[in-house]
Design a protein around this motif. Structure first.
Motif, PDB file in Angstrom:
ATOM      1  N   ASP A 168      18.874 -15.138  30.842  1.00  7.60           N
ATOM      2  CA  ASP A 168      18.747 -15.700  29.700  1.00  7.60           C
ATOM      3  C   ASP A 168      17.495 -15.381  28.724  1.00  7.60           C
ATOM      4  OD1 ASP A 168      21.120 -16.728  30.031  1.00  7.60           O
ATOM      5  OD2 ASP A 168      20.346 -18.774  30.264  1.00  7.60           O
ATOM      6  N   PHE A 169      16.567 -14.451  29.336  1.00  6.16           N
ATOM      7  CA  PHE A 169      15.515 -14.132  28.598  1.00  6.16           C
ATOM      8  C   PHE A 169      15.658 -12.660  28.204  1.00  6.16           C
ATOM      9  CE2 PHE A 169      13.057 -17.822  28.252  1.00  6.16           C
ATOM     10  CZ  PHE A 169      12.882 -18.330  29.369  1.00  6.16           C
ATOM     11  N   PRO A 170      15.320 -12.197  27.030  1.00  7.09           N
ATOM     12  CA  PRO A 170      15.213 -10.985  26.573  1.00  7.09           C
ATOM     13  C   PRO A 170      14.378 -10.098  27.358  1.00  7.09           C
ATOM     14  CG  PRO A 170      14.361 -12.080  24.814  1.00  7.09           C
ATOM     15  CD  PRO A 170      14.748 -13.094  26.190  1.00  7.09           C
ATOM     16  N   VAL A 191      12.140  -7.095  28.065  1.00  8.50           N
ATOM     17  CA  VAL A 191      11.295  -6.039  27.509  1.00  8.50           C
ATOM     18  C   VAL A 191      11.871  -4.398  27.569  1.00  8.50           C
ATOM     19  CG1 VAL A 191       9.050  -4.902  26.932  1.00  8.50           C
ATOM     20  CG2 VAL A 191       9.587  -7.174  27.209  1.00  8.50           C
ATOM     21  N   ASP A 198       6.488 -19.731  30.291  1.00 13.37           N
ATOM     22  CA  ASP A 198       7.822 -20.390  30.203  1.00 13.37           C
ATOM     23  C   ASP A 198       7.772 -21.273  31.527  1.00 13.37           C
ATOM     24  OD1 ASP A 198      10.117 -18.944  32.218  1.00 13.37           O
ATOM     25  OD2 ASP A 198       8.265 -18.304  31.967  1.00 13.37           O
ATOM     26  N   GLN A 237       7.367 -16.856  34.221  1.00 11.60           N
ATOM     27  CA  GLN A 237       7.542 -15.536  34.492  1.00 11.60           C
ATOM     28  C   GLN A 237       7.210 -14.923  33.081  1.00 11.60           C
ATOM     29  OE1 GLN A 237       8.952 -13.652  36.588  1.00 11.60           O
ATOM     30  NE2 GLN A 237       9.818 -15.373  38.128  1.00 11.60           N
ATOM     31  N   LEU A 238       7.150 -15.369  31.762  1.00 12.50           N
ATOM     32  CA  LEU A 238       7.081 -14.795  30.698  1.00 12.50           C
ATOM     33  C   LEU A 238       6.009 -15.554  30.011  1.00 12.50           C
ATOM     34  CD1 LEU A 238      10.733 -14.882  29.163  1.00 12.50           C
ATOM     35  CD2 LEU A 238       9.338 -12.931  30.009  1.00 12.50           C
ATOM     36  N   VAL A 255       5.881 -11.885  23.343  1.00 11.60           N
ATOM     37  CA  VAL A 255       6.617 -12.299  24.589  1.00 11.60           C
ATOM     38  C   VAL A 255       6.449 -11.123  25.458  1.00 11.60           C
ATOM     39  CG1 VAL A 255       8.532 -13.260  25.586  1.00 11.60           C
ATOM     40  CG2 VAL A 255       8.266 -13.436  23.176  1.00 11.60           C
ATOM     41  N   SER A 256       5.919 -11.431  26.477  1.00 14.47           N
ATOM     42  CA  SER A 256       5.745 -10.356  27.448  1.00 14.47           C
ATOM     43  C   SER A 256       5.966 -10.892  28.932  1.00 14.47           C
ATOM     44  CB  SER A 256       4.352  -9.384  27.460  1.00 14.47           C
ATOM     45  OG  SER A 256       3.282 -10.608  27.339  1.00 14.47           O
ATOM     46  N   MET A 257       6.304 -10.123  29.871  1.00 11.90           N
ATOM     47  CA  MET A 257       6.292 -10.584  31.322  1.00 11.90           C
ATOM     48  C   MET A 257       5.011 -10.748  31.772  1.00 11.90           C
ATOM     49  SD  MET A 257       9.307  -9.858  32.738  1.00 11.90           S
ATOM     50  CE  MET A 257       8.876  -9.789  34.364  1.00 11.90           C
ATOM     51  N   ASP A 264       4.772  -2.446  29.230  1.00  8.60           N
ATOM     52  CA  ASP A 264       5.750  -2.752  28.607  1.00  8.60           C
ATOM     53  C   ASP A 264       5.575  -3.139  27.103  1.00  8.60           C
ATOM     54  OD1 ASP A 264       6.938  -5.249  30.816  1.00  8.60           O
ATOM     55  OD2 ASP A 264       5.218  -4.975  29.369  1.00  8.60           O
ATOM     56  N   PRO A 321       5.805  -5.246  24.191  1.00 12.59           N
ATOM     57  CA  PRO A 321       6.047  -6.849  24.024  1.00 12.59           C
ATOM     58  C   PRO A 321       7.067  -6.946  22.935  1.00 12.59           C
ATOM     59  CG  PRO A 321       4.109  -6.667  23.027  1.00 12.59           C
ATOM     60  CD  PRO A 321       4.329  -5.337  23.764  1.00 12.59           C
ATOM     61  N   ILE A 322       8.116  -8.125  23.109  1.00 13.49           N
ATOM     62  CA  ILE A 322       8.915  -8.548  22.095  1.00 13.49           C
ATOM     63  C   ILE A 322       8.259  -9.364  21.212  1.00 13.49           C
ATOM     64  CG2 ILE A 322      10.880 -10.077  21.685  1.00 13.49           C
ATOM     65  CD1 ILE A 322      11.889  -9.203  24.321  1.00 13.49           C
ATOM     66  N   VAL A 343      14.487 -19.132  23.051  1.00 14.54           N
ATOM     67  CA  VAL A 343      13.829 -18.102  23.381  1.00 14.54           C
ATOM     68  C   VAL A 343      14.954 -16.906  24.029  1.00 14.54           C
ATOM     69  CG1 VAL A 343      12.251 -17.280  25.334  1.00 14.54           C
ATOM     70  CG2 VAL A 343      11.809 -19.281  24.368  1.00 14.54           C
ATOM     71  N   ALA A 344      15.809 -17.246  24.560  1.00 10.80           N
ATOM     72  CA  ALA A 344      16.611 -16.228  24.845  1.00 10.80           C
ATOM     73  C   ALA A 344      17.158 -15.367  23.719  1.00 10.80           C
ATOM     74  CB  ALA A 344      18.057 -16.773  25.446  1.00 10.80           C
TER      75      ALA A 344
END
Lengths: 885, 481
Positions: free
Chosen positions: A651-653, A655, B238, B242-243, B255-257, B272, B274-275, B308-309
């Protein structure tokens, strides 16, 4: 009853009254028949409990006849019991009383409420007279207690219950005060506890008398340890009868003061004067009046005199009982928030733990050897109780203990070094375990070294020195040789820490010596548990210094423990005393600690993972034991370590959009549908097709892309078919720019990353179509970025499908010039930023859809304009930055 | 209003925001789902990181304006169920960031001067003040187990403190209270997050220098640095940790891992992209997570709730009175009024925070205990039904005859039995005697009568006599007890 009047089965209601009557006929004594055997009663007891014979609970569908039958059967049961209770024969009376208690517990609510008052008075009549048999008194006490407990579950009977309970106080105190047997006292104390918990207000007026009675009982020295425990619990409950904060505090203060006064006497000559004064000063600050002594003024002086005259044994037993009372007061709940005198409590703990039986030089002439001997013989018990008190404090005060944590730590580390008795070491380990668990890494920093050193000393299998010291201490301590053992212990501790590497080697090469092994299993278990706690809480803590050592120790111990096969823990279960820990417990503790050592993070991959896994796999075979249960759990926990997995963030986008899974695929059309139908702006129709079945062509497209990575041809031809539409759309786009964005976003409200890609790709394409050279430049900058091919085809294709002729031509030429995969990445990257904008827009659109308010609509469109304008610089800004990273 | 009441029973959440513009703006509470304004508390203007929710029962805000006392600061505490009567505390100097431990026992505050304060909430004692930084404190946070305190300052320095050593009463200096100084950031710290994981705590920090850094708290080592194009003003993780969401000074949220750098994965793409969530047009001031998704607050006077999704804004909250600087998410149930609480007496207590530390020896060392969670069910577990156990024990005793009680009972029973037997014997003898005398009477009568009466009369008389005797016998039989 007819001979062949069969009932249906064991669940049949008709069966219950019949069985009850049979029991009544055959097993319950009556007035005329002599009482055969008490074991008859246990048959009755089990039958009634198993079949719930008195419950009279029926489902609606039952014939009224059966219900009536049951009711009359229970009626006659109760009549019989009441007759028995008023019988002169003590055994029958006893049987009746006991069964009446059972009835209070088992009978139906209606019956209970209707007749509890009668039963209560029947039972009460047996508590009062002095001549009754003890058994009857005890049975009456427990039965009344059960009656009150049951009554306590009906809130509306509270008042009645309180008045009933009020009648009990005097007789119960009388029972307690007279020289009965211990069983009677126990029954009375239990009844008192029940009254205090359920009907506190009934005790309120008799508070002082009750307190005096309990305290004088404690001080009397006539009670067994078990009885003293019960008295302590009852005393601790007593403040509940008033239920306010002051009362609890006063009781705590009185108890502490009493303990300290008694200790002053006991510790004469063994501690400095200042120490005992300080403890009392903390309790009663100078200038304040001391609280009235525990148990009332008169009795207190009397008790003190008596205590002085009586043996010191009595002194100790009352001190330990009062300490137990402190523990209970701390750990049992109280209706209001209370204030705890934490410093006096800790001062008491410190005061006792510091005393080791040695005499200060100055006081040497004032203490006889006999006194010293006595104190030393009692010290272990005292220390044990004080450690319990410390545990209770930590449990209850939790993080509020932080300001005192350093004090406790200092005290514990000093005490740990000199403590040599197994029972006490077990307690210290458990205190440390609780401390570690409750205060986390902060305290682990300070305690780690101490725990490791001590655990090494206790666990090292070949280090017989430790075992010898402990065992000798065990036997000698009772005769007052603590002093000596302490020195030996200390010496040993230093050698142990000094030569840890040496030990390590020995761990490695020598085999375990079975002698001295079985003796101290409980200590070893406690040490393993403390290590486990340390690893759990602070495994990463300066791990380079000690982790290797500890890991090796734990694997060695676990291997050795499990070498001789698995101990069957069946034996343990069959043994009544649970205090004896056995080989099975040791194995379990060793494996638990091993699991913690494997899981706890360290600098390196756990070095003994393979051995550990082997042990757990073997242990798992022992089906049905606790050990196998734990091994299964351990393997589950270790699975993550053996096969590390990066789980997808559902459910998360993500990257990196690496794959299009089926889940996304399923969601896609739905979302398309809901969004696409609502919005009728030209643009939204444009790329998606003209017909009402809007999503279908696109969905097909999508499917095809998913199905084959290589088939770029198909999507390219598809858009060309729709080119006219696209052209129309792009015309419209210029006019309806503000409307366009929401509409696109509206089409994509679902939570699918791919969807976002698609839409934002469209946006990106539009921008390009808006047509400045710069953007294309930007794109071409990004070509060299390496992303896998599957990943990139998707956005590119979309962009192709939604953009104008020129754009497609551009892409085509790009792909001609470069590797097709690379060319498409450019758009993919573009998308990343553009998408962000559209997120916002989309959300706004959604909110307008929900609220439908004109005002916010205006606002939305305004913001949309802004953000769509902003999106250009975003692309330019973000990409070079991220490239440079 | 009616609707609101109905909602209050559920497990819904509310969003609390406040501004730093002026005291008149106050605190606004919105329903997270409907967007209705639930509550407005006047007179509050909190500095960044200056608002928190204590034990889900109180709102605590450090006031940016000096209020009431000259030169001092102010911290206001509002009980959520009774917001009209706040507790106004006036510490020595103005307090910027505040934070509370997970269990709500301690509140820490940092001043612009670089001093830090620790209060115990329940009795308001000021346990410790010390000079934590040279520059103004910007952010404070507790580690996951509450045993470490982490503070960030304006000059980019992060310091890790051991609570145990800070609060040590004896303070003999054996254990140094400063754990680490982390110096890598080059500009003001804007956010600190401690990540759960008891045995190796990890800290994430954000700074105006445009980076987020991941630290190993125990070793004080930098694990990872993530560079962003602009200054980062707020961060949040979150709930699954994770994010990482990083709010920037230009209103974007990246938004990044979250890469803690603890796992070395050779196959991983090192950096990577980020969104970005775009929705605000001025700097992000606070980020938080609710059950519905990410909430962001910005200086553009709005707070957004994001899915967020999909990256869409589900709801937007407008705060026209001023820029939002602080935001917390609280359960809506904590707004319930006092009357609905069953046991008010057992509620968590908050006292006025002391202005000055108390000298160590003067107090008795009292601690007001927090209530136990289960304390409203006071007597359920302690006392159960006892008669079954007691009965079994007594049966055992009786069978083995090992206790004095059992022996006494046996004795008494046998005495009773003997007495009964004696009574019976006596009675039977009496009866015997009676019968004998009757028989004698009868015989005498018969002898007398045989002389002068007819046979019929004789027989009749005899029958009468015998029946009377029988009756008497019946009535005189003692009842067995």
């Amino acid at each position: 009853m007819a001979l062949f009047d069969h009932f249906h089965n064991v669940y049949d209601v008709a069966f219950k009254p019949r069985l009850l009557r049979t029991l009544l006929k055959d097993h319950v004594p009556d007035q005329n028949q002599p009482f055969r055997s008490p074991s008859d009663l246990s048959i009755v007891l089990s039958a009634i409990k198993t079949h719930r014979l008195l419950s009279e609970s029926v489902t609606e569908s039952i014939d009224q006849k059966h219900i009536d039958k049951w009711k009359t059967a229970v009626d006659s049961w109760v009549d019989r019991l009441l007759a028995l209770v008023s019988c002169n024969m003590p055994d029958k009376c006893w049987a009746g009383t006991c069964l009446l208690g059972l009835t209070c517990q088992e009978c139906s609510t209606d019956r209970f409420l209707a007749s509890y008052s009668v039963w209560f008075h029947k039972l009460l009549s047996h508590i009062q007279p002095a001549a009754e048999s003890h058994f009857v008194k005890v049975a009456s006490c427990t039965s009344i207690s059960d009656l009150l407990t049951r009554l306590g579950s009906f809130p509306n009977a509270k008042k009645d219950g309180t008045s009933h309970a009020g009648k009990l106080i005097q007789p119960v105190l009388k029972l307690l005060n007279e020289d009965g047997s211990e069983a009677v006292w126990e029954g009375a104390v239990h009844l008192l506890c029940t009254i205090v918990t359920f009907y506190p207000s009934s005790v309120q007026h008799h508070y002082d008398i009750v307190e005096a009675a309990i305290v004088s009982k404690i001080m009397s020295g006539k009670c067994s340890v078990n009885m003293l425990e019960k008295l302590a619990a009852c005393l601790a409950l007593l403040p509940k009868s008033r239920g306010d904060e002051a009362c609890w505090f006063l009781m705590m203060q009185k108890v502490l003061l009493s303990i300290n006064v008694n200790l002053n006497e006991a510790f004469q000559g063994l501690e400095e004067e200042a120490k005992c004064n300080e403890a009392i000063r903390l309790l009663v600050p100078p200038g304040k009046d001391p609280p009235p002594p525990l148990g009332g003024k008169k009795t207190y002086g009397e008790v003190l005199d008596k205590a002085a005259r009586k043996s010191e044994q009595l002194l100790m037993s009352s001190v330990t009982t009062l300490m137990l009372c402190c523990c209970k007061m701390l750990t049992t709940s109280y209706p209001v928030q209370v204030t705890v005198p934490i410093r006096p409590l800790l001062a008491l703990v410190g005061r006792v733990l510091v005393v080791d039986g040695s005499l200060s030089q100055a006081l040497l002439p004032f203490v006889t050897a006999i006194q010293q001997e006595f104190i030393c013989s009692q010290l272990p018990t005292l220390h044990s109780y004080v450690l319990d008190l410390l545990t209770a404090i930590i449990k209850r005060v939790r993080s509020q203990l932080l300001p005192h944590a350093a004090d406790i730590m200092r005290l514990l580390t000093v005490y740990f070094r000199m403590c040599a008795l197994p029972e006490l070491r077990i307690k210290v380990y458990s205190v440390i375990k609780i401390l570690l668990m409750s205060m986390g890494i902060g305290i682990a920093v300070h305690l780690a070294e101490e725990v490791i050193n001590n655990a090494f000393a206790d666990l090292n299998p070949i280090d017989q020195g430790t075992g010898d010291v402990s065992s000798s201490a065990n036997s000698k301590a009772s005769t007052g040789a603590l002093l000596q053992t302490r020195h030996r212990k200390r010496k040993h501790a230093t050698t142990a820490t000094g030569s840890s590497e040496e030990q390590l080697d020995r761990v490695n090469f020598e085999k375990e010596v079975p002698k001295g092994y079985t003796t101290f299993i409980p200590v070893k278990i406690a040490a393993l548990e403390a290590l486990e706690a340390l690893l759990t809480v602070g495994g990463a803590l300066r791990s380079e210094h000690w982790r290797l050592k500890v890991d090796l120790l734990l694997i060695t111990i676990a291997t050795n423990a499990c070498k001789g096969g698995w101990a069957d823990d069946e034996r343990v279960i069959s043994l009544p005393s649970d205090a004896t820990s056995t080989q099975a417990d040791f194995q379990l503790a060793a494996l638990r600690a091993l699991l913690a050592s494997l899981l706890s993070p360290a600098r390196v991959r756990p070095p003994y993972l393979a051995q550990g896994l082997e042990l757990f796999r073997r242990g798992k075979q022992e089906t049905g034991t606790r050990l196998a249960e734990f091994c299964t759990h351990a393997l589950l926990a270790l699975e993550v370590l053996i096969h590390p997995r990066a789980l997808p963030l559902e459910d998360f986008p993500t990257v990196n959009r690496k794959s299009f899974d089926n889940g996304a695929n399923h969601k896609y059309p739905e979302s398309m549908y809901s969004g696409g139908q609502d919005l009728n702006t030209p643009f939204s129709r444009g790329p998606l097709g003209m017909a009402l079945g809007v999503p279908n062509p696109d969905y097909d497209l999508y499917d095809k892309w998913l199905g084959s990575d290589d088939e770029i041809d198909i999507p390219v031809t598809d858009p060309s078919k729709n080119r006219n539409n696209v052209d129309d759309a792009s015309e419209a786009f210029r006019d309806h720019q503000t409307e366009k964005l929401p509409s696109v976003d509206g089409a994509s409200s679902p939570k699918v990353a791919k969807k976002i890609d698609h839409r934002s790709a469209a946006t990106g394409a539009d921008m390009r179509e808006g047509g400045t050279e710069e953007e294309i430049m930007v794109e071409s900058h990004q070509f060299p970025e390496s992303i896998s091919q599957e990943e990139s085809t998707f956005p590119a294709v979309i962009s192709a499908s939604t953009s104008t002729k020129i754009e497609i031509g551009k892409v085509a030429s790009d792909s001609g010039a470069l590797d097709p995969g690379d060319s498409e990445i450019a758009t993919g990257n573009d998308v990343l930023v553009a998408k962000g904008d559209s997120f916002a827009i989309q959300g706004e659109n959604a909110s307008t859809a929900v609220s439908n308010s004109e005002r916010s609509k205006g606002l939305v469109s305004e913001l949309d304009n802004e953000s769509s304008m902003d999106s250009f610089p975003d692309i330019v800004d973000a990409d070079p930055d991220s490239d440079s990273e | 209003m009616r609707e609101k009441k109905m909602d209050w029973s559920g497990g819904r959440e509310a969003l609390v925001v406040c501004s730093d513009r002026s005291m008149s703006v106050g605190i606004t509470v919105w329903d997270m789902v409907s967007g209705d304004q639930l509550l407005h508390i006047p007179t509050c203007a909190a500095s960044p990181h200056g608002l928190l929710c204590l034990r889900e029962q109180f709102l605590v805000a450090s006031q940016i304006h000096r209020h009431g006392s000259l030169g001092g600061g102010a911290i206001f505490i509002w009980p959520l169920n009774k917001p009209q009567s706040p507790l106004r505390n006036y510490p020595m100097e103005a307090i910027g960031p505040v934070s509370c431990s997970k269990d709500g026992v301690y509140i820490v505050g940092g001043a612009p001067s670089g001093n830090a304060y620790i209060w115990e909430v329940a009795d308001g004692r000021l346990l410790k003040t010390w000079r934590a930084h040279h520059k103004s404190l910007t952010s404070m946070v507790f580690s996951d187990d509450d045993s470490l305190l982490i503070s960030g300052s304006d000059d980019g320095m992060i310091r890790v403190w051991s609570m145990i050593s800070l609060l040590d009463i004896a303070d003999c200096g054996r254990f140094p209270s400063l754990f680490h100084s982390l110096l890598e950031h080059t500009s003001s710290i804007t956010g600190l997050l401690s990540i759960s994981g008891s045995s190796s705590p990890v800290l994430v920090s954000s700074s105006l220098d445009g980076t987020c850094k991941v630290w190993d708290l125990i070793r004080g080592r930098l694990l990872r640095t993530r560079v962003f194009p602009t200054a980062i003003t707020a961060i949040v993780l979150d709930p699954g940790e994770q994010l990482l969401f990083s709010g920037s000074a230009d209103g974007r949220i990246f938004v990044s891992m979250l890469d803690t750098g603890l796992v070395v994965d050779p196959f991983k793409v090192p950096e990577d992209r980020p969104i970005v969530l775009n929705g605000h047009n001025r700097s992000i001031t606070a980020l938080a997570f609710s059950r519905l998704g990410l909430v962001s607050a910005s200086r553009d006077c709005a707070a957004h709730l994001w899915d967020v999704a999909s990256g869409v804004i589900i709801r937007r909250f407008n705060h026209p009175k001023g820029a939002i600087t602080n935001m917390v998410v609280i359960p809506k149930s904590s707004l319930l009024s006092v009357t609905n609480h069953q046991r008010f007496s057992n509620q968590f207590r908050v006292s006025l925070l002391d202005k000055y530390p108390q000298p160590g020896n003067s107090s008795m060392g009292m601690i007001t205990l927090l209530p136990l969670c289960c304390s409203h069910r006071v007597h359920l577990p302690t006392i159960g039904f006892q008669s079954t156990v007691s009965l079994n024990q007594q049966i055992l005793d009786l069978e083995q005859e090992c206790t004095p009680g059992a022996i006494q009972m046996k004795l008494e029973t046998s005495i009773e039995n003997r007495m009964w037997a004696a009574r019976m014997t006596k009675h039977v003898m009496e009866m015997n005697k009676h019968l004998q005398s009757r028989l004698l009477d009868l015989m005498q009568n018969r002898l007398l009568l045989s002389a002068d009466s007819t046979a019929a009369r004789k027989r009749k008389r005899a029958m009468l006599e015998s029946s009377r005797i029988q009756e008497e016998e019946q009535s005189q039989l003692p009842s067995y007890q």
